[in-house]
Design an enzyme around this catalytic site. Structure first.
Site, short mmCIF file in Angstrom:
data_model
loop_
_atom_site.label_atom_id
_atom_site.label_comp_id
_atom_site.label_asym_id
_atom_site.label_seq_id
_atom_site.Cartn_x
_atom_site.Cartn_y
_atom_site.Cartn_z
N ASN A 195 -6.65 10.41 0.07
CA ASN A 195 -6.69 10.89 1.47
C ASN A 195 -7.69 10.07 2.28
OD1 ASN A 195 -5.23 12.89 0.19
ND2 ASN A 195 -6.25 14.57 1.24
N LEU B 144 0.82 -1.21 0.00
CA LEU B 144 0.00 0.00 0.00
C LEU B 144 0.85 1.26 0.00
CD1 LEU B 144 -2.69 -1.37 2.36
CD2 LEU B 144 -3.18 -0.37 0.12
N TYR C 204 9.04 10.64 1.33
CA TYR C 204 8.05 9.57 1.48
C TYR C 204 7.65 9.03 0.11
CZ TYR C 204 3.60 7.48 2.92
OH TYR C 204 2.55 6.62 3.14
P1 GDP Z 1 -3.26 17.97 2.18
O1 GDP Z 1 -4.39 17.22 1.55
O2 GDP Z 1 -1.94 17.28 2.05
O3 GDP Z 1 -3.20 19.40 1.71
O4 GDP Z 1 -3.49 17.99 3.75
P2 GDP Z 1 -4.60 18.49 4.79
O5 GDP Z 1 -5.63 17.43 4.97
O6 GDP Z 1 -3.82 18.87 6.02
O7 GDP Z 1 -5.26 19.82 4.22
C1 GDP Z 1 -6.23 19.81 3.22
C2 GDP Z 1 -6.86 21.20 3.05
O8 GDP Z 1 -7.68 21.50 4.17
C3 GDP Z 1 -5.85 22.37 2.93
O9 GDP Z 1 -6.34 23.25 1.95
C4 GDP Z 1 -5.95 22.99 4.30
O10 GDP Z 1 -5.61 24.38 4.28
C5 GDP Z 1 -7.43 22.82 4.61
N1 GDP Z 1 -7.78 22.95 6.04
C6 GDP Z 1 -8.78 23.73 6.53
N2 GDP Z 1 -8.79 23.70 7.87
C7 GDP Z 1 -7.82 22.83 8.24
C8 GDP Z 1 -7.36 22.37 9.52
O11 GDP Z 1 -7.84 22.76 10.57
N3 GDP Z 1 -6.32 21.48 9.51
C9 GDP Z 1 -5.76 21.03 8.35
N4 GDP Z 1 -4.77 20.13 8.42
N5 GDP Z 1 -6.16 21.46 7.13
C10 GDP Z 1 -7.18 22.35 7.08
#
Ligand code: GDP
Length: 318
Positions: free
Chosen positions: A172, A112, A143
């Site tokens: 994701n 995976l 990674y």
């Molecule tokens: P990515 O898919 O690798 O970008 O990782 P994330 O799941 O951390 O973030 C996804 C999107 O969600 C990005 O555009 C972040 O800015 C947005 N986002 C909004 N609020 C949050 C929060 O509280 N935590 C995180 N991690 N992302 C957030």
């Protein structure tokens, strides 16, 4: 039409490498409904980054099937801080488990990875063919390089030894066993926690990072586990297979959906000092669909289940 079942798990000794992680534990839950014997090895028994330990354990325990879900994982910050560990640990784990599986006659192995193996500028939705067609996203290339090597190991062992080793990469993920630390978590657990805490505190608004316009695809980890078992039974081939729901949602809409599920009616405050990240990240899951798997649960259902699971778990601090 569903592709024929070409491999049976019935009565087999099935090793889930990485059974304590979010993905590995979901695969263990899923395998409980199969007529097979589940093998796990604790970290104290085998350090998967040590070749001799892995070889000894595989030789002694003789798994017939392997789900390779063990990996060193973490977000953007962790990748930037520990590049050597992300590259070295992941290369060692996959090389040791794949090699020991071949030398000990494992019948089938599923490796995976993650959709971060694709080039930064890959066309959306990202097809499997996009692999190695351009530069990677710099923030997680350590990674990603290790995961690409894992896919190539499966292909090389198939070519040279005829091993039935396959690779798949989920989009994701969310669900039980996730990280709820607001600094290091992914978006869904962060939003669940923020909405819940805002509801409890009767706050007027909650923070959402970025502009709310980026889009993400989210898959419940139990659906990933179901797809992994499906591929084990129905797929054999050199091509690595994307696992996704096929649907994406803007972060602002996701925040509203989370608030609806949690029962929080306050305002959303978009904090644009925080990064948006990549504008879109959608895996093309048509290969998996063609094979006959399209079992992703509706996002609202999955968020509700995840919220209930978190409130009842020891990860919830009250
Ligand atoms: P990515 O898919 O690798 O970008 O990782 P994330 O799941 O951390 O973030 C996804 C999107 O969600 C990005 O555009 C972040 O800015 C947005 N986002 C909004 N609020 C949050 C929060 O509280 N935590 C995180 N991690 N992302 C957030």
């Amino acid at each position: 039409m569903t592709a024929a079942e070409i491999f049976s798990l019935k009565g087999k000794r099935v090793w889930v490498a990485g059974h304590r992680g979010m993905v590995g534990s979901a695969i263990v839950r899923r395998l409980a409904t199969e007529d097979c014997e589940i093998l796990t090895a604790s970290r104290e028994t085998v350090d998967l980054s040590r070749q001799a330990e892995v070889e000894d354990w595989v030789e002694a325990n003789r798994p017939q099937v392997v789900f390779l879900a063990a990996a060193k994982v973490g977000g953007i910050q962790a990748n930037a801080t520990y590049p050597a560990e992300f590259l070295y640990d992941n290369l060692m784990i996959e090389a040791n488990v794949i090699h020991a599986s071949q030398t000990n006659g494992v019948e089938k192995l599923l490796f995976l990875g993650s959709t971060c193996i694709y080039p930064k500028m890959a066309a959306q939705p990202m097809r499997e063919e996009a692999l190695l067609t351009g530069p990677l996203e710099e923030t997680n290339e350590w990674y990603a390089i290790a995961k690409i090597a894992g896919i190539k190991l499966c292909q090389a062992y198939r070519k040279q030894y005829g091993s039935d080793f396959i690779a798949a990469q989920p989009t994701n993920l969310y669900g039980p066993g996730d990280n709820y630390d607001l600094e290091t978590s992914h978006v869904l657990p962060a939003l669940l926690r923020k909405a819940h805490e805002a509801k409890m505190a009767k706050a007027a608004a909650m923070d959402v990072w970025g502009t709310g316009t980026p889009k993400r695809e989210l898959l419940h980890v139990d659906d990933l586990a179901d797809a992994a078992v499906f591929l084990m039974k129905h797929y054999s081939g050199e091509m690595h297979i994307n696992i996704g729901s096929g649907e994406e949602i803007a972060i602002g809409d996701l925040a509203e959906l989370v608030c609806k599920v949690v029962g929080y009616a306050g305002e959303l405050n978009f904090d644009t000092t925080k990064p948006d990240g990549t504008p879109r990240k959608l895996a093309d899951a048509s290969r998996l669909k063609q094979l006959g798997w399209h079992g992703a649960r509706p996002l609202e259902t999955g968020i509700g289940e995840t919220y209930a699971d978190w409130l009842g778990s020891d990860r919830y601090a009250g």
